[in-house]
Design a protein around this motif. Structure first.
Motif, PDB file in Angstrom:
ATOM      1  N   TYR A 191      -0.611   1.508  -3.980  1.00 46.26           N
ATOM      2  CA  TYR A 191       0.356   2.518  -4.394  1.00 46.26           C
ATOM      3  C   TYR A 191       1.774   1.962  -4.439  1.00 46.26           C
ATOM      4  O   TYR A 191       2.626   2.513  -5.153  1.00 46.26           O
ATOM      5  CB  TYR A 191       0.296   3.719  -3.453  1.00 46.26           C
ATOM      6  N   LEU A 192       2.028   0.881  -3.706  1.00 48.59           N
ATOM      7  CA  LEU A 192       3.347   0.264  -3.770  1.00 48.59           C
ATOM      8  C   LEU A 192       3.506  -0.621  -5.005  1.00 48.59           C
ATOM      9  O   LEU A 192       4.608  -0.733  -5.562  1.00 48.59           O
ATOM     10  CB  LEU A 192       3.594  -0.576  -2.502  1.00 48.59           C
ATOM     11  N   THR A 193       2.422  -1.264  -5.417  1.00 46.10           N
ATOM     12  CA  THR A 193       2.512  -2.228  -6.516  1.00 46.10           C
ATOM     13  C   THR A 193       2.091  -1.658  -7.862  1.00 46.10           C
ATOM     14  O   THR A 193       2.389  -2.248  -8.901  1.00 46.10           O
ATOM     15  CB  THR A 193       1.633  -3.457  -6.210  1.00 46.10           C
ATOM     16  N   ARG A 194       1.416  -0.532  -7.881  1.00 48.00           N
ATOM     17  CA  ARG A 194       0.936   0.026  -9.156  1.00 48.00           C
ATOM     18  C   ARG A 194       2.057   0.311 -10.144  1.00 48.00           C
ATOM     19  O   ARG A 194       1.891   0.049 -11.340  1.00 48.00           O
ATOM     20  CB  ARG A 194       0.107   1.289  -8.910  1.00 48.00           C
ATOM     21  N   PRO A 195       3.220   0.860  -9.691  1.00 50.10           N
ATOM     22  CA  PRO A 195       4.301   1.060 -10.675  1.00 50.10           C
ATOM     23  C   PRO A 195       4.716  -0.232 -11.371  1.00 50.10           C
ATOM     24  O   PRO A 195       4.991  -0.221 -12.588  1.00 50.10           O
ATOM     25  CB  PRO A 195       5.443   1.641  -9.821  1.00 50.10           C
ATOM     26  N   MET A 196       4.764  -1.341 -10.642  1.00 53.43           N
ATOM     27  CA  MET A 196       5.123  -2.620 -11.248  1.00 53.43           C
ATOM     28  C   MET A 196       4.066  -3.071 -12.249  1.00 53.43           C
ATOM     29  O   MET A 196       4.397  -3.553 -13.346  1.00 53.43           O
ATOM     30  CB  MET A 196       5.301  -3.675 -10.160  1.00 53.43           C
TER      31      MET A 196
END
Length: 359
Positions: free
Chosen positions: A52-57
């Motif tokens: 969930y921290l890296t999915r936007p990137m």
């Protein structure tokens, strides 16, 4: 009567209790399965947080027409760079402060004992009611200290287990990022019509709930850690970085986190200079007021919408049932269950409205 909501709800609770009872009676059969779950639980949990921290990137890179595999590799490279910088720059400082803190722990506890002894020696000069209040407070503090010590030991053990399981995290994270778009179609293929639409909506709401909680809570904890670190530096408190990192880590526990964070800081302040206890209390109070009134409402919004009394009840109950992991996972688990129940209620209300219109 069988069509009444309260009757169906009661039957559901009874069936759930029966299933739990039967599972406890035959749990030896599921022992190998439980070993597998315990083995992969922590890596999947950590991978889920990183997902969930890296999915936007990854989504942003996909929008720039990067191939999926290259987007994931770029994110992994960034993660590796961040962890390398933290271990290289902050790691030695934390290790140094931790070593000093361990060496000075006996002296700090001795200072705390002297303060308690001084208060107890003044009992003759205080009214009886005031002395009773002080004794009750000291008993509560002692009980909290014992509970905190047990919690801290369990927390350290969990960190050690996390270090051992850390090897599996990149593998789970890779496949979560790679197949993130396949999960919902895989689940919904077993449903048709309105049920399929309901499942799609519920999965989307669950995804938003977990995203809001994980991203918001970690961001808020980071800001709390920064504010504590700046405040501790201003008053020149010993072990400022270590105590700020501890405050940042405990802040992932809603409501109880600030009290856990301030306990070691107050002990260090008392041993260093009793006057610093006041300053540490003010710093924590200001940081929490900023977090509760400004940061959390704007970062997490009303995505969870959980009453503080419910938060306390859920955390205490989960802590007694499942220990440290129960405390950490209680609120997101409650938020997930609440989202499912709300969607079930909405679906049931729509069915009733449709039936009324047909009549």
């Amino acid at each position: 009567m069988t069509h009444k909501t309260w009757f169906q709800f009661g039957i559901g609770i009874i069936l759930l209790l029966v299933i739990i009872r039967m599972f406890r009676e035959v749990q030896d059969i599921f022992y190998p399965l439980m070993i597998v779950i315990e083995t992969v639980f922590l890596p999947i949990l950590l991978a889920g947080v990183l997902f969930y921290l890296t999915r936007p990137m990854v989504n942003w890179l996909d929008g720039k027409r990067f191939p999926k595999w290259s987007s994931i590799l770029i994110v992994f490279a960034l993660l590796f760079g961040v962890f390398w910088m933290l271990s290289t720059i902050i790691g030695p400082l934390v290790n140094e402060q931790m070593t000093k803190l361990i060496k000075n722990t006996p002296r700090m506890f001795h200072a705390a004992e002297e303060g308690i002894s001084y208060i107890m020696n003044q009992r003759e000069r205080l009214p009886e009611s005031a002395m009773q209040a002080i004794e009750e407070a000291l008993n509560k503090i002692q009980a909290m200290a014992m509970s905190f010590g047990t919690w801290l030991i369990n927390f350290i053990q969990s960190l050690l287990q996390a270090t051992i399981s850390i090897v599996l995290v990149p593998f789970f994270l890779f496949y979560m990022l790679k197949d993130r778009e396949k999960f919902t179609p895989f689940i919904t293929q077993f449903f048709t019509g309105n049920r399929k639409e309901w499942v799609q909506k519920t999965l989307g709401d669950l995804d938003n709930t977990l995203k809001s909680y994980i991203q918001g809570q970690l961001f808020v904890s980071f800001l709390i850690g920064v504010m504590l670190f700046i405040g501790y530096l201003v008053i020149r408190l010993d072990y400022a970085l270590l105590l700020a990192l501890f405050g940042m880590a405990t802040n992932v526990i809603p409501f109880l986190g600030p009290y856990l964070a301030v306990a070691p800081a107050l002990l260090v302040a008392w041993a260093q200079d009793p006057q610093l206890v006041i300053y540490v209390s003010i710093i924590m109070l200001v940081a929490q007021q900023i977090e509760s009134n400004l940061i959390s409402p704007n970062v997490m919004g009303k995505a969870l919408d959980i009453h503080p009394l419910t938060v306390i009840t859920v955390i205490l109950t989960a802590g007694n049932l499942a220990g440290i992991w129960g405390v950490i996972l209680a609120i997101p688990a409650y938020a997930v269950i609440k989202t499912i129940v709300v969607n079930l209620y909405d679906m049931r209300r729509e069915i009733k409205q449709a039936a009324t219109k047909n009549v």
